[in-house]
Design a protein around this motif. Structure first.
Motif: not given
Lengths: 112, 115
Positions: A2-23, A104-109
């Motif tokens: 029943q689990q959904v595994k999410q990564s990364p836990q946190s992510l820092i990206v420069q303005k204009g870049g691509i943010s990628i979050i996986n599950c 579990t969530g990804t904190r994006l900055k």
């Protein structure tokens, strides 16, 4: 199963870049996969969602890519902006259970 | 539309005290949920309801109780508060869309501290 595994836990990206979050998930009965966005002090809000019969869904700068055989799905944020800084949750649902299973969530900055 | 309204927004409880977290929605949604959110742990389901008079346990129901006497209201009761119940609590609702589509509407949360 029943689990959904999410990564990364946190992510820092420069303005204009691509943010990628996986599950990743195990249960092949899941048939709906939403992503939620949560700003500090607020409740999560539905951002975009996909069904397993589609490999990709795009809404503006946000895209979900879905790989049914690998049991994985990901959120891509193109041209990331400081206003995108938030916590992102993936989730999965299958009909008849009435409820979502959240990652579990990804904190994006996004740096200006 | 107000959506999902939670009260209070903040609360400090002493160990052993009890309280009720209120949740009301004005969208005539059948499905309602209570989640707790702990840092780095995501959202854990406490209880849910598929309609008035029908409730069921989620992943972490111990120490909590719920009732659903009307479609609009879904209060969460904490009996004998413990420090482990320090968390942010979210109420959510969902309409009758097929196969889970439409997503949840969340309230703005209640931040509870037990000291």
């Amino acid at each position: 199963q029943q689990q959904v595994k999410q990564s990364p836990q946190s992510l820092i990206v420069q303005k204009g870049g691509i943010s990628i979050i996986n599950c990743a998930y195990e249960n092949t009965a899941f048939d709906y996969f939403p992503w939620y966005q949560q700003f500090p002090g607020k409740g999560p809000a539905l951002l975009i969602a996909i069904r397993p019969d589609v490999s990709e869904k795009k809404e503006g700068r946000f895209t979900i890519s879905f790989n049914k055989s690998a049991k994985q799905f990901s959120l891509h944020i193109m041209d990331s902006q400081p206003g995108d800084s938030a916590t992102y949750f993936c989730a999965a649902y299958f009909s008849g259970t009435y409820k979502y299973i959240f990652g579990t969530g990804t904190r994006l900055k996004v740096l200006a | 539309n107000a959506g999902v309204t939670q009260t209070p927004k903040f609360r400090i409880l002493k160990i052993g005290q009890s309280m009720t977290l209120q949740c009301t929605q004005d969208m005539n949604h059948n499905y309602m949920y209570w989640y707790r959110q702990d840092p780095g742990m995501g959202l854990k389901l406490i209880y849910y309801s598929v309609g008035a008079g029908i409730t069921d346990k989620g992943e972490v129901p111990n120490g909590y109780n719920v009732s659903r006497s009307t479609t609009e209201d879904f209060p969460l009761r904490l009996e004998l508060a413990a420090p482990s119940q320090t968390s942010v609590y979210f109420c959510a609702s969902r309409g009758p869309a097929e196969q889970g589509s439409g997503g949840y509407t969340f309230g703005s949360g209640t931040r509870l501290t037990v000291v």
